[in-house]
Enzyme design. Structure first.
Site, short mmCIF file in Angstrom:
data_model
loop_
_atom_site.label_atom_id
_atom_site.label_comp_id
_atom_site.label_asym_id
_atom_site.label_seq_id
_atom_site.Cartn_x
_atom_site.Cartn_y
_atom_site.Cartn_z
CB CYS A 86 40.52 71.64 101.85
SG CYS A 86 39.74 70.87 103.30
CG HIS A 181 41.31 67.31 99.41
ND1 HIS A 181 42.43 68.03 99.75
CD2 HIS A 181 40.53 67.27 100.51
CE1 HIS A 181 42.34 68.41 101.02
NE2 HIS A 181 41.19 67.97 101.50
CD GLU A 183 44.56 67.71 96.86
OE1 GLU A 183 44.73 67.89 98.07
OE2 GLU A 183 43.65 68.29 96.21
CB VAL A 238 65.03 54.46 90.95
CG1 VAL A 238 64.51 55.41 89.89
CG2 VAL A 238 64.32 53.12 90.85
#
Length: 525
Positions: A86, A181, A183, A238
């Site tokens: 981009c 994009h 991703e 976690v």
């Protein structure tokens, strides 16, 4: 000596995209180590990183203005492949002699790209084929400006009807740009494109795997702390749970954990933590029952921010008391993870749109003599979970929904009382139990009950009840920045409501929160 899993690495330069961390996660999922620097990081830092390739993120700025962010010259001097996404494609094209212009037609959302298969980056990658035999990709666009002239040495590798230059490539130098994009999950072949770039074009092997990461972390922890003693505040969350399991694997009895039971945990959570770590794994855990102290400190306090500060300060006070008794401890372990440490310190000009600085524990005293060990500081949350499984932690602990640091203290509206916490614990436990029983728990991102300090009339048999109200909250989200309320089946909600009202004396009404984020937040306080 374990293999160097950081040897083949990718450097991502952040131009302010909301998706930059997603790029890094996709590269890591492909088995390659990467880091994120601000676009204006010092050129010496960029050179010293030793990247096998660079990825230039998108961003909100424009190449058509004089002071738009620029790609550091060190990137093009490194002699390694570069992928611009981009804005990253526009910046690369503009700086290498191409032409970038503002466009009246902005493109946001789904698009179909014609992928010209003669580039190394996109060859044989497609979602569909046109009648003429062209490869077509379903992609996600988010741009206003566009490249209107190719830089010398580049060829066109992708196009759409509204964006004739949607991808550019120079196979000889390994320079590529895509206007879409790769991703995001809305680009189905995006992971393949990024994998192609890091593996075939940059030549990085897939060494970044859970097993290799665990071996590497164990070796580094042993090298860092030697034979010293280490102290960890174990919360049951976690991050701290994975740190505990990792450190125990690495240094055994040199680790001591302090688990502060503040009376604001989920049902049986304290017992579960002790069962997992103390009894099952053999970790040295000191359990401190501090419920009375926390509740006393919270008495009469109804402001959410004051509650948070009181709970945080009280935790530090109790933890420090325990630490003072352990005179031979040299190190404090923390569950800091990578998003916590991506900060503006990497920006030379201060202009970069980067994530705010954050420290895992905001209350560390300035005169603290303990040294810090933060074994997870290179890892994203999803990587931490995979490491947890690799270390043998139970899946239901590793994939548990997020729980706020102040615990039930911010899920009880207004003043926190033991009576309220006990009622909320039971209601929350029923909700979570039923979500699991109906295979809905993993379909929602977060679910919990909230205690409302108001009474409502109800009817049981021939008698009237005047008792408290709880609200149920369940959301679906990818990044927790935005969320939609989970559309759970009516029959399920009816079943949960009846169980809560019938089984918990003190609750006469159950509501379901149908607010999205925005405008509401996920937590009520």
């Amino acid at each position: 000596m374990t293999q160097d899993i950081h040897a083949h690495r990718i450097l991502i330069l952040d131009f302010g995209s909301q998706y930059t961390q997603l790029i890094a996660r996709r590269v890591r999922e492909a088995g390659v180590y990467c880091e994120i620097y601000a676009w204006d990081a010092p050129e010496t830092a960029i050179r010293d990183f030793g990247a096998a390739g660079f990825i230039l993120s998108g961003g909100p700025e424009s190449m058509t203005v004089d002071n738009g962010p620029r790609v550091p010259e060190a990137v093009f001097q490194a002699g390694v492949p570069v992928l611009g996404i981009c804005y990253g494609m526009q910046a690369m094209a503009g700086q290498l002699g191409g032409r970038v212009e503002a466009s009246d037609h902005k493109e946001f959302g789904y698009a179909r790209v014609r992928a010209r298969g003669h580039s190394r980056l996109l060859r044989d990658i497609e979602d569909h084929a046109s009648p003429e035999g062209w490869g077509l990709l379903d992609v996600w666009m988010s741009h206003g400006d566009r490249v209107t002239g190719l830089p010398p040495g580049f060829k066109l590798i992708a196009s759409t009807e509204s964006c004739p230059i949607a991808g550019i490539g120079d196979d000889e130098r390994g320079y590529y740009g895509v206007q879409f994009h790769p991703e995001v999950t809305h680009t189905p072949q995006g992971a393949r494109i990024l994998s192609r770039f890091v593996h075939e074009i940059c030549g990085c092997p897939a060494d970044w795997t859970p097993g290799n990461i665990v071996d590497d972390l164990i070796e580094r922890v042993r090298r860092q702390v030697g034979g010293d003693k280490v102290l960890l505040g174990l919360s049951g969350g976690v991050d701290s749970s994975v740190v505990a399991a990792l450190l125990h694997r690495a240094i055994g009895d040199q680790l001591t954990c302090v688990f502060v039971d503040n009376g604001l945990l989920r049902k049986d959570e304290g017992d579960q933590v002790m069962a997992t770590f103390a009894r099952h794994m053999g970790v040295n855990v000191i359990r401190v029952d501090a419920e009375a102290r926390f509740l006393e400190a919270l008495k009469g306090v109804d402001d959410p921010e004051r509650k948070r500060k009181i709970i945080g300060n009280m935790f530090i006070e109790v933890f420090d008391e325990q630490a003072a008794r352990l005179t031979e401890v040299d190190w404090l372990a923390q569950g800091t993870i990578y998003p916590d440490v991506i900060e503006s310190a990497g920006s030379a000009t201060g202009k970069a749109h980067v994530i705010k600085s954050h420290h895992n524990v905001g209350g560390l005293p300035e005169d603290m003599t303990l040294k810090l060990v933060e074994p997870l500081r290179e890892l994203f949350k999803d990587e931490v979970r995979r490491i947890g499984l690799e270390l043998g932690l139970p899946a239901d602990m590793v994939y548990r929904h997020p729980f706020p640091g102040p615990g039930l203290g911010v899920r009880i509206l207004g003043e926190v009382r033991k009576e309220y916490a006990d009622l909320l614990r039971e209601a929350d436990a029923i909700f979570i139990e039923e979500l699991r029983a109906h295979d809905l728990y993993d379909q929602v991102s977060q679910a919990f009950a909230v205690f409302l300090p108001v009474k409502s009339v109800g009817v049981t048999g021939d008698g009237r009840r005047y008792e408290y109200v709880v609200a149920l909250r369940a959301v679906e989200t990818i990044d927790f920045m935005t969320a939609r309320w989970a559309h759970l089946p009516y029959e399920f909600l009816d079943h949960v409501s009846r169980r809560i009202i019938n089984e918990i004396p003190g609750i006469s009404r159950v509501a379901y929160d149908i607010s999205g984020k925005p405008p509401a937040t996920i937590e009520w306080e």
